[in-house]
Structures are given as structure tokens and as C-alpha cells.
Design a protein around this motif. Structure first.
Motif, PDB file in Angstrom:
ATOM      1  N   ALA A 177      -2.914   6.924  -4.375  1.00  0.00           N
ATOM      2  CA  ALA A 177      -3.801   8.081  -4.514  1.00  0.00           C
ATOM      3  C   ALA A 177      -5.125   7.857  -3.801  1.00  0.00           C
ATOM      4  CB  ALA A 177      -4.036   8.373  -5.997  1.00  0.00           C
ATOM      5  N   LEU A 178      -5.673   6.656  -3.928  1.00  0.00           N
ATOM      6  CA  LEU A 178      -6.946   6.356  -3.266  1.00  0.00           C
ATOM      7  C   LEU A 178      -6.789   6.396  -1.754  1.00  0.00           C
ATOM      8  CD1 LEU A 178      -9.883   5.451  -3.229  1.00  0.00           C
ATOM      9  CD2 LEU A 178      -9.101   3.093  -3.562  1.00  0.00           C
ATOM     10  N   LEU A 179      -5.715   5.795  -1.237  1.00  0.00           N
ATOM     11  CA  LEU A 179      -5.518   5.768   0.211  1.00  0.00           C
ATOM     12  C   LEU A 179      -5.204   7.148   0.760  1.00  0.00           C
ATOM     13  CD1 LEU A 179      -3.577   2.407   0.668  1.00  0.00           C
ATOM     14  CD2 LEU A 179      -6.018   2.854   0.995  1.00  0.00           C
ATOM     15  N   GLU A 180      -4.505   7.965  -0.009  1.00  0.00           N
ATOM     16  CA  GLU A 180      -4.244   9.338   0.423  1.00  0.00           C
ATOM     17  C   GLU A 180      -5.552  10.115   0.530  1.00  0.00           C
ATOM     18  OE1 GLU A 180      -2.200  12.682   1.693  1.00  0.00           O
ATOM     19  OE2 GLU A 180      -1.493  10.594   1.477  1.00  0.00           O
ATOM     20  N   LYS A 204       3.152   0.601  -0.799  1.00  0.00           N
ATOM     21  CA  LYS A 204       2.324   1.807  -0.867  1.00  0.00           C
ATOM     22  C   LYS A 204       1.236   1.771   0.203  1.00  0.00           C
ATOM     23  CE  LYS A 204       3.851   3.855  -4.754  1.00  0.00           C
ATOM     24  NZ  LYS A 204       4.283   5.267  -4.880  1.00  0.00           N
ATOM     25  N   VAL A 205       0.619   0.608   0.356  1.00  0.00           N
ATOM     26  CA  VAL A 205      -0.446   0.466   1.356  1.00  0.00           C
ATOM     27  C   VAL A 205       0.111   0.656   2.757  1.00  0.00           C
ATOM     28  CG1 VAL A 205      -2.133  -1.124   2.357  1.00  0.00           C
ATOM     29  CG2 VAL A 205      -1.802  -1.060  -0.130  1.00  0.00           C
ATOM     30  N   SER A 206       1.303   0.139   2.994  1.00  0.00           N
ATOM     31  CA  SER A 206       1.907   0.198   4.329  1.00  0.00           C
ATOM     32  C   SER A 206       2.216   1.621   4.773  1.00  0.00           C
ATOM     33  CB  SER A 206       3.191  -0.647   4.356  1.00  0.00           C
ATOM     34  OG  SER A 206       2.901  -2.003   4.055  1.00  0.00           O
ATOM     35  N   SER A 221      -2.528   4.377   7.175  1.00  0.00           N
ATOM     36  CA  SER A 221      -3.153   3.732   8.329  1.00  0.00           C
ATOM     37  C   SER A 221      -4.408   2.990   7.876  1.00  0.00           C
ATOM     38  CB  SER A 221      -3.506   4.784   9.386  1.00  0.00           C
ATOM     39  OG  SER A 221      -4.134   4.182  10.497  1.00  0.00           O
ATOM     40  N   CYS A 222      -4.259   1.703   7.620  1.00  0.00           N
ATOM     41  CA  CYS A 222      -5.395   0.881   7.223  1.00  0.00           C
ATOM     42  C   CYS A 222      -5.061  -0.575   7.506  1.00  0.00           C
ATOM     43  CB  CYS A 222      -5.722   1.076   5.731  1.00  0.00           C
ATOM     44  SG  CYS A 222      -4.394   0.609   4.612  1.00  0.00           S
ATOM     45  N   LYS A 223      -6.061  -1.418   7.472  1.00  0.00           N
ATOM     46  CA  LYS A 223      -5.834  -2.845   7.628  1.00  0.00           C
ATOM     47  C   LYS A 223      -5.314  -3.408   6.308  1.00  0.00           C
ATOM     48  CE  LYS A 223      -9.567  -3.641  10.974  1.00  0.00           C
ATOM     49  NZ  LYS A 223     -10.839  -4.382  11.241  1.00  0.00           N
ATOM     50  N   LEU A 224      -4.314  -4.269   6.389  1.00  0.00           N
ATOM     51  CA  LEU A 224      -3.775  -4.911   5.201  1.00  0.00           C
ATOM     52  C   LEU A 224      -3.843  -6.419   5.379  1.00  0.00           C
ATOM     53  CD1 LEU A 224      -2.259  -5.034   2.483  1.00  0.00           C
ATOM     54  CD2 LEU A 224      -0.122  -4.812   3.791  1.00  0.00           C
ATOM     55  N   ILE A 225      -4.490  -7.072   4.431  1.00  0.00           N
ATOM     56  CA  ILE A 225      -4.557  -8.527   4.391  1.00  0.00           C
ATOM     57  C   ILE A 225      -3.883  -8.972   3.103  1.00  0.00           C
ATOM     58  CG2 ILE A 225      -6.083 -10.545   4.307  1.00  0.00           C
ATOM     59  CD1 ILE A 225      -8.229  -8.797   5.678  1.00  0.00           C
ATOM     60  N   VAL A 226      -2.972  -9.922   3.197  1.00  0.00           N
ATOM     61  CA  VAL A 226      -2.288 -10.441   2.016  1.00  0.00           C
ATOM     62  C   VAL A 226      -2.663 -11.903   1.840  1.00  0.00           C
ATOM     63  CG1 VAL A 226      -0.073 -10.905   0.911  1.00  0.00           C
ATOM     64  CG2 VAL A 226      -0.367  -8.827   2.279  1.00  0.00           C
ATOM     65  N   ILE A 277      -9.879  -1.351   4.515  1.00  0.00           N
ATOM     66  CA  ILE A 277      -9.277  -2.681   4.506  1.00  0.00           C
ATOM     67  C   ILE A 277      -8.796  -2.986   3.093  1.00  0.00           C
ATOM     68  CG2 ILE A 277      -9.640  -5.145   4.955  1.00  0.00           C
ATOM     69  CD1 ILE A 277     -12.039  -4.326   6.734  1.00  0.00           C
ATOM     70  N   VAL A 278      -7.495  -3.153   2.929  1.00  0.00           N
ATOM     71  CA  VAL A 278      -6.926  -3.509   1.639  1.00  0.00           C
ATOM     72  C   VAL A 278      -6.575  -4.986   1.657  1.00  0.00           C
ATOM     73  CG1 VAL A 278      -5.051  -3.113  -0.006  1.00  0.00           C
ATOM     74  CG2 VAL A 278      -6.005  -1.185   1.291  1.00  0.00           C
TER      75      VAL A 278
END
Length: 230
Positions: free
Chosen positions: A18-21, A48-50, A53-58, A35-36
């Protein structure tokens, strides 16, 4: 001004989408990046993050301080904006932060209100977030800070596996970095109160703050906190 929104996550599949949407459809999305930083979720948070369109760091380190520092290291913005996954931002957040920066304010947060409007006790909690006292602060209010000042004070202290936001705020104050509580309210989740009684959460928070003020090892505070609440 360009903002880097940094969102630490851990098993937040029910909130992250919901936040990313909201952010991906924001009319001023060209003025910020997202950036998540995930701490090793074992649910569908990363999936969900994928979808966005955002940066994803795990990372395998489940600590907000570490995760938010990792996000800051990858940020391109002049301003860093730290946001919890279950917080609902205001559509005006870009202009609000820009206005504060234009006024010479280098850091700040919002007031908050809970997503439980019929609970008068939680309404009282939210009311007090308008006042400039440390015990009225917290990461749920979101936090913005000029990137230069964030680096100058050394970012989040990763020894604080809990209470990292209070430690950072104390150092912001000690360094004389200007701080403003924006007179608008973000909406935060009441899930902790829904799972536990109001009094249980309040007493646990109070004891954790007392332990923090006595400089008890943050790992000990975290263990106490996790064992006290569901």
C-alpha cells in the motif's frame, strides 16, 4: 530538492504494498526516490516490493539502525526521509519538507494519529505528538534530515538495535541541528495496541524508555520489549 525515502522492512507484506503503491502513483514522484531495505523477511515482503519501481536492498541484519544506514548509503537525495512501512503518508509530504528546508530547518518529523479513530486513549497519544518533548517522538512520525547533517553526526548508531530513533534525535539536538514538528499528522498503525492492551503497551514503552535513559545495553532493552509484547 530531491528526497530519498528510506523504508526498513521485516515481514511487512500486509503494509509495504500500500505504501509503495501510494508513492509510485504520487504526482510528484520525480522529486524523490524510494529505497526499501529488507532485513531478511520470510513472508512475501520482498515480492511485494519487487512489483514496484524502487531500489531494493536485502540484508541479513534485522536492525532498523543498520537497515536505514544501508539505505542512506545508497541514497542520491539531498534530504533523507525515513518512513516505517505501516505509516500512511500525507499527499503533501514533498511540499511540506521542501517548505521546512526553505525555512532553514534541517530535520524534522510529523505529528501522528492512529488508524483507530474511535479509541479515545490513542487519540490522546496522538495529541501529545505536537509538543517538542523527547518522549513525544518516535520513528512512527517519520523523520527527515539533510543528508549532509546525517553524515556529519554519523548516521544511526548501530549499537541501538532498539531506540535508535531516540539516540539519533538526541544527537541532532546536541549538534544544534534545527528540528521542526510539521503541524500535520501522518497516520500510523494501531496493530501493537490491538494485539495487546493499551496499558500493557504504555507500561512497556515507559520501562523501555527508563532503561534507555539509564544506558542499559540496547540488546537487553530489545529482549525485554519483545518478551513483553505480542
Amino acid at each position: 530538492m530531491f528526497i530519498s525515502i528510506i523504508i526498513p522492512t521485516l515481514n511487512e507484506e500486509n503494509y509495504t504494498g500500500a505504501l509503495l503503491e501510494f508513492l509510485s502513483t504520487h504526482p510528484e514522484k520525480d522529486r524523490f526516490e524510494v529505497i526499501v531495505v529488507d532485513g531478511g523477511s520470510n513472508d512475501a515482503t520482498v515480492e511485494k516490493v519487487s512489483e514496484h519501481s524502487c531500489k531494493l536492498i536485502v540484508t541479513s541484519i534485522q536492525s532498523r539502525a543498520h537497515q536505514m544506514n544501508a539505505g542512506a548509503s545508497a541514497a542520491n537525495g539531498e534530504v533523507l526521509y525515513f518512513v516505517h512501512a505501516d505509516t500512511k503518508l500525507l499527499p503533501s509530504f514533498v511540499d511540506d519538507i521542501q517548505e521546512a528546508i526553505n525555512q532553514g530547518v534541517m530535520s524534522g518529523c510529523y505529528r501522528f494519529k492512529f488508524d483507530a479513530p474511535r479509541n479515545p486513549l490513542l487519540h490522546v497519544n496522538g495529541f501529545f505528538t505536537r509538543f517538542p518533548f523527547m518522549w513525544c517522538r518516535g520513528g512512527d512520525q517519520t523523520l527527515f534530515i539533510n543528508n549532509f547533517d546525517f553524515e556529519k553526526i554519523g548516521g544511526f548508531d548501530e549499537r541501538f538495535v532498539i531506540m535508535e530513533d531516540y539516540d539519533l534525535l538526541e544527537r541532532i539536538q546536541a549538534q544544534g541541528i534545527s528540528f521542526k514538528v510539521i503541524p500535520k499528522s501522518v497516520k500510523v498503525s494501531a496493530r501493537k495496541y490491538n494485539r495487546n492492551s493499551y496499558m500493557k503497551v504504555q507500561l512497556t514503552n515507559l520501562q523501555a524508555m527508563k532503561m534507555y535513559k539509564r544506558r542499559i545495553d540496547p540488546a537487553v532493552i530489545k529482549e525485554y520489549y519483545l518478551n513483553s509484547l505480542d
